[in-house]
Scaffold this motif. Sequence first.
Motif, short mmCIF file in Angstrom:
data_model
loop_
_atom_site.label_atom_id
_atom_site.label_comp_id
_atom_site.label_asym_id
_atom_site.label_seq_id
_atom_site.Cartn_x
_atom_site.Cartn_y
_atom_site.Cartn_z
N UNK A 146 -37.09 20.22 146.09
CA UNK A 146 -37.29 21.67 146.09
C UNK A 146 -36.09 22.36 146.75
N UNK A 147 -36.11 22.47 148.06
CA UNK A 147 -35.05 23.20 148.75
C UNK A 147 -33.69 22.52 148.62
N UNK A 148 -33.66 21.19 148.65
CA UNK A 148 -32.39 20.48 148.50
C UNK A 148 -31.77 20.72 147.14
N UNK A 149 -32.57 20.56 146.09
CA UNK A 149 -32.09 20.79 144.73
C UNK A 149 -31.73 22.25 144.50
N UNK A 150 -32.57 23.15 145.04
CA UNK A 150 -32.29 24.58 144.89
C UNK A 150 -30.95 24.95 145.51
N UNK A 151 -30.67 24.42 146.69
CA UNK A 151 -29.41 24.74 147.38
C UNK A 151 -28.21 24.28 146.55
N UNK A 152 -28.29 23.08 145.99
CA UNK A 152 -27.19 22.59 145.16
C UNK A 152 -27.00 23.45 143.91
N UNK A 153 -28.09 23.85 143.29
CA UNK A 153 -28.00 24.68 142.09
C UNK A 153 -27.46 26.08 142.42
N UNK A 154 -27.81 26.59 143.59
CA UNK A 154 -27.28 27.89 144.02
C UNK A 154 -25.77 27.78 144.22
N UNK A 155 -25.32 26.70 144.87
CA UNK A 155 -23.87 26.50 145.03
C UNK A 155 -23.18 26.40 143.68
#
Length: 322
Positions: A208-217
Amino acid sequence: MLSINSTKAVFSTFLVTGIPGLEAVHSWISIPFSTMFFITLVGNVTILTVICRERTLHVPMYLFLAMLAVSDLGLSLFTFPTMLRIFWLDTRELTFSACFTQMFFIHTFQDFESAIILAMAFDRYVAISHPLRYSSILTSSAISRIGLAIVVRTLTVQVPLPILLRRLCFCHSNVLSHSYCLHPDIIKLSCSNTRINSIFGLFVVLSTMGLDFLLILFSYILILKTVLSIASSGGRLKALNTCISHICAVILFFTPMICLSILHRFGPKLPSHIYVTMANMHFLIPPVMNPIVYVAKTKQIRDKILKVFIKKEPESQVTFIT
């Protein structure tokens, strides 16, 4: 506490903790926290009211902002009251059901917020990289599907957490490290085998948050690539300026969490109230600051707030009698 034998006891409640070492000044600490809670409620309710009432704001950017406000309200309503109850009344006891329920909603709204910030990054990418196709890509039905996907993803990974906790036995201690119930904090107190809980909890965070952060970057790499291809410096600044509010939301949400993780693993041993304060920042600061940032940086929101809440005086009318 239920006694099992002379050497082991099973607890039936949890005790949440205020700010360790500062118990004597909890009543004073409650003042800024109460102010933050008031600002959170007023700010996010105002944004929701304005967006709901003004049809001109029923566009993707502001619909996602409304979702963010709902998430911020949910996160605040399940964290601030427990903290204020400790500061005001020194009431720390929570039943297992109350604790697991609070934990579920805190992590659920935390994942909601992470996913909504990702959706807002996608919105900024489409607006900057494909402006002519913006309205055809982010239609009302597309936004509805994104919202539904966020809810389904979050509930799919969060519902099993309290169910898995129900099978555990708690006999080491019943004192939690924070002012509210969090999954990693709860499983530390168990005297049962928590391997499944730990693995699943790590999977939830990474997916969730880990994947979201990478996709935001990744989305901002694409945005930066598009911005650098704009010929005029004025055009580049204008494009970047539309992302400032969202960048602030990303920093406010992810920075405390990343800093806390780094300190726990690589930093020096610090007083416990430092870790507790940083954890509080992760949950409490974004709901307070997001409405302030968006109102300060978004002229349309400011104008609509003035229109909704500051009514113009009716013009005096003169009636001529003939």
